[in-house]
Design a protein around this motif. Structure first.
Motif, short mmCIF file in Angstrom:
data_model
loop_
_atom_site.label_atom_id
_atom_site.label_comp_id
_atom_site.label_asym_id
_atom_site.label_seq_id
_atom_site.Cartn_x
_atom_site.Cartn_y
_atom_site.Cartn_z
N LEU A 314 0.86 -1.29 -0.04
CA LEU A 314 -0.06 0.07 -0.06
C LEU A 314 0.96 1.17 0.11
N THR A 315 1.78 1.30 0.94
CA THR A 315 2.49 2.57 0.90
C THR A 315 3.72 2.70 -0.29
N GLY A 316 3.95 1.65 -0.72
CA GLY A 316 4.95 1.59 -1.82
C GLY A 316 4.06 2.08 -3.34
N GLU A 317 2.61 1.90 -3.19
CA GLU A 317 2.14 2.51 -4.46
C GLU A 317 1.91 4.00 -4.48
N LEU A 318 2.31 4.60 -3.25
CA LEU A 318 2.46 6.06 -3.12
C LEU A 318 3.69 6.74 -3.76
N GLY A 319 4.72 5.70 -4.00
CA GLY A 319 6.07 6.18 -4.81
C GLY A 319 6.84 6.68 -3.79
N GLU A 320 7.81 7.52 -4.17
CA GLU A 320 8.93 7.85 -3.11
C GLU A 320 9.00 9.44 -2.94
N THR A 321 8.15 10.15 -3.89
CA THR A 321 8.08 11.74 -3.75
C THR A 321 6.91 12.09 -2.97
N LEU A 322 6.97 12.80 -2.06
CA LEU A 322 5.81 13.40 -1.32
C LEU A 322 4.70 14.16 -2.15
N GLN A 323 3.41 14.03 -2.17
CA GLN A 323 2.55 14.63 -2.92
C GLN A 323 1.88 15.66 -2.06
N ALA A 324 1.31 16.40 -2.42
CA ALA A 324 0.40 17.43 -2.01
C ALA A 324 -0.80 16.66 -1.39
N PRO A 325 -1.44 17.23 -0.20
CA PRO A 325 -2.36 16.47 0.41
C PRO A 325 -3.87 16.07 -0.65
N GLY A 326 -4.13 14.87 -0.50
CA GLY A 326 -5.25 14.55 -1.40
C GLY A 326 -6.62 14.90 -0.89
N SER A 327 -7.37 14.94 -1.81
CA SER A 327 -9.07 15.50 -1.43
C SER A 327 -9.57 14.37 -0.42
N VAL A 328 -9.02 13.23 -0.23
CA VAL A 328 -9.74 12.39 0.60
C VAL A 328 -9.04 12.69 2.07
N MET A 329 -9.69 12.58 3.19
CA MET A 329 -9.18 12.80 4.49
C MET A 329 -9.84 11.74 5.34
N PHE A 330 -8.84 11.19 6.46
CA PHE A 330 -9.27 10.12 7.21
C PHE A 330 -8.76 10.37 8.76
N LEU A 331 -9.86 10.28 9.60
CA LEU A 331 -9.80 10.39 10.98
C LEU A 331 -9.19 8.85 11.33
N PRO A 332 -8.15 8.89 11.97
CA PRO A 332 -7.72 7.51 12.50
C PRO A 332 -8.09 7.21 13.86
N TYR A 333 -9.64 7.46 14.00
CA TYR A 333 -10.12 7.03 15.43
C TYR A 333 -10.65 5.86 15.64
N LEU A 334 -10.17 4.72 15.15
CA LEU A 334 -10.75 3.33 14.98
C LEU A 334 -11.08 2.91 16.31
N ALA A 365 -4.71 9.17 2.38
CA ALA A 365 -5.44 9.66 3.29
C ALA A 365 -5.13 9.25 4.67
N VAL A 366 -4.95 7.82 4.73
CA VAL A 366 -4.44 7.19 6.24
C VAL A 366 -3.32 7.60 6.45
N VAL A 367 -2.28 7.82 5.70
CA VAL A 367 -0.87 8.27 5.91
C VAL A 367 -0.98 9.66 6.53
N GLU A 368 -1.73 10.59 5.84
CA GLU A 368 -1.79 11.71 6.16
C GLU A 368 -2.53 12.22 7.52
N GLY A 470 -5.73 22.06 8.99
CA GLY A 470 -6.99 22.77 9.35
C GLY A 470 -8.29 22.19 9.18
N ARG A 471 -8.51 21.71 7.73
CA ARG A 471 -9.65 20.75 7.34
C ARG A 471 -9.57 19.64 8.24
N TYR A 472 -8.77 18.92 8.63
CA TYR A 472 -8.68 17.92 9.39
C TYR A 472 -9.24 17.97 10.78
N ARG A 473 -8.78 19.23 11.36
CA ARG A 473 -9.15 19.74 12.62
C ARG A 473 -10.96 20.09 12.45
N ALA A 474 -11.11 20.41 11.45
CA ALA A 474 -12.68 20.91 11.62
C ALA A 474 -13.61 19.46 11.42
#
Length: 484
Positions: A314-334, A365-368, A470-474
């Motif tokens: 899964l993380t390998g599919e992201l490549g090695e270069t950091l991308q700008a935040p995606g449009s999908v957000m994730f709250l890790p409160y499982l 989104a999970v990583v971010e 900021g969007r995550y906090r909201a």
């Protein structure tokens, strides 16, 4: 030789070091967690003994001569677990683990008693030990009436190894029964939980001797009888000893099953309103603060299970270069969240999903989301009086350079990667075993590893990640409102 035993949630790890702190070998045995009801998390304490036997049996096949030369043992373990023992030394019920949230009502009731925050320096979180005993008293009164001793997980392992009920300061600070400033059990806190000092183990510092290995256990495991077992540490304090995070301005970020932002302190700096933990360290006269995320790599493991894809893929599919935040957000409160929300009922969520949201978008989104949760802890630590200037990364998630660059950018801090080697809780436990056996200087033993590389924040993406945070906090208040 010195042996470290680290009782984790998913495995028991044994690690041998020599007198120059070189790692001679390691072995592990798996453990399982039972979840009989939503929010519950339990483990059979006898499985810890079986795992120790299995790991040492593996060692004996290749390191029998080294085991026979062991001079001291150190223990580390997952914190807060309620292991209840009757007068005959038998386990009463499965251990209620650190990530069990059933006792959230009891935790709130204890937390409303002002003596708890005043004396422990912490919120009474549902994962802590005291509310679990209150839950037992209300829901399993016959079992509660049989309780003669309450032991933390690694200390139950010590009971088997030595026959003695002993704990130490770093682990005991997470029970809600310890006066953390005085480093002693408090009678009033115990009474509020329906207990007294007779139910508690004796207390030592993590560097001190806390029992000697019983002859029958020594013979079974291939170790010398009578060697000292150190007080040891809770898993995060043990990791800090392994990393040399024992002085002011030393900090690490642990990307493990849970996430921890850990800062060592020479002073006791409680600030419970920030939801930062203020605990005793394993070394005498030291304390530490930490922000805790309940589901760090566990969030990626969850996605791995859902997608039937290995986390590294899964993380390998992201490549090695950091991308700008995606449009999908994730709250890790499982499993709910501790810092900064102290909310056992909240659950995770994806937001911003679209038809174009593929597997890589969810991974991103999970990583971010986990990185943003670390940012929450960073700001809570600042509110509690500790400003960090850099952190060292440890834990399974630290193997992903993409994740580390995202973390450095979100925290706006350099993230150091230690040189190759194992500097985790088992190594820290072995160091504590060395100190106890040889009466060594803790600061001379618990040194920091050399830095292999440093990941710096990506300045070109810093503003984009700040805006995404900021969007995550909201999202949390919006989701909380929808779930209440």
């Amino acid at each position: 030789m010195y042996l470290g035993l680290d009782l984790g949630t998913s495995s028991l790890k044994a690690l041998l070091i020599d007198d120059n702190q070189r790692i001679v070998g390691s072995a592990s045995a798996p453990l399982t967690v039972e979840r009989p009801h939503p929010g519950w998390s339990e483990q059979d304490p006898d499985s810890w003994i079986a795992a120790t036997r299995a790991a040492l049996s593996d060692f004996a096949k290749t390191h029998a001569a080294d085991l026979a030369r062991v001079r001291g043992i150190g223990l580390s373990g997952h914190m807060h677990g309620a292991t209840t023992i009757d007068r005959d030394g038998r386990v009463i019920r499965p251990c209620i683990l650190w990530n069990d949230t059933r006792s959230f009502r009891e935790a709130a009731a204890l937390d409303a008693d002002p003596q708890f925050r005043r004396l422990t320096g912490n919120i009474v979180f549902p994962g802590f030990t005291a509310p679990k005993l209150k839950w037992m008293a209300g829901h399993e009164p016959e079992a509660f009436a049989r309780v003669a001793k309450v032991l933390l997980p690694k200390d139950y392992l010590r009971l088997w190894l030595t026959g003695e009920a002993i704990s130490e300061m770093s682990d005991s600070a997470g029970t809600s029964w310890l006066d953390v400033g005085k480093r002693a059990w408090d009678d009033g806190l115990l009474a509020a939980s329906g207990l007294d000092r007779s139910h508690m183990p004796a207390l030592v510092e993590g560097t001190e001797r806390a029992g000697a290995l019983r002859a029958e256990v020594a013979a079974e495991l291939g170790l010398p009888a009578g060697i000292p077992v150190a007080g040891g540490a809770g898993d995060n304090a043990a990791s800090a000893c392994g990393m040399g995070t024992v002085g002011d301005n030393h900090a690490f970020a642990s990307l493990g099953t849970s996430g921890v932002l850990f800062a060592a302190n020479s002073r006791y700096l409680p600030n419970p309103d920030s939801a930062v933990h203020a605990f005793c360290h394993a070394l005498p006269g030291t304390w530490h603060q930490m922000g805790v995320i309940l589901s760090a790599t566990d969030s990626l493991n969850w996605l791995s299970g859902v997608t039937s894809t290995a986390p590294a893929v899964l993380t390998g599919e992201l490549g090695e270069t950091l991308q700008a935040p995606g449009s999908v957000m994730f709250l890790p409160y499982l499993s709910g969240e501790r810092t900064p929300h102290n909310d056992a009922a909240i659950r995770g969520a994806f937001a911003g999903l679209g038809h174009e949201s593929d597997r890589a978008a969810l991974t991103r989104a999970v990583v971010e989301g986990v990185c943003f949760a670390f940012r929450d802890s960073l700001e809570a630590l600042a509110q509690a009086g500790t400003a960090l200037t850099r952190v060292t990364a440890i834990g399974g998630g630290s193997r992903s350079l993409y994740w580390l660059e995202a973390l450095a950018t979100v925290l706006n801090l350099p993230v150091d990667i230690p040189e190759g080697g194992d500097f985790g809780a088992a190594f820290g436990a072995a160091r504590l075993g060395l100190i106890a056996a040889e009466d060594a200087d803790p600061l001379a033993v618990c040194t920091q590893p050399a830095t292999d590389a440093t990941i710096h924040p990506n300045r070109d993406l810093a503003q984009a990640f700040d805006e995404a945070y900021g969007r995550y906090r909201a999202l949390y208040p919006a989701i909380k409102g929808a779930m209440s």
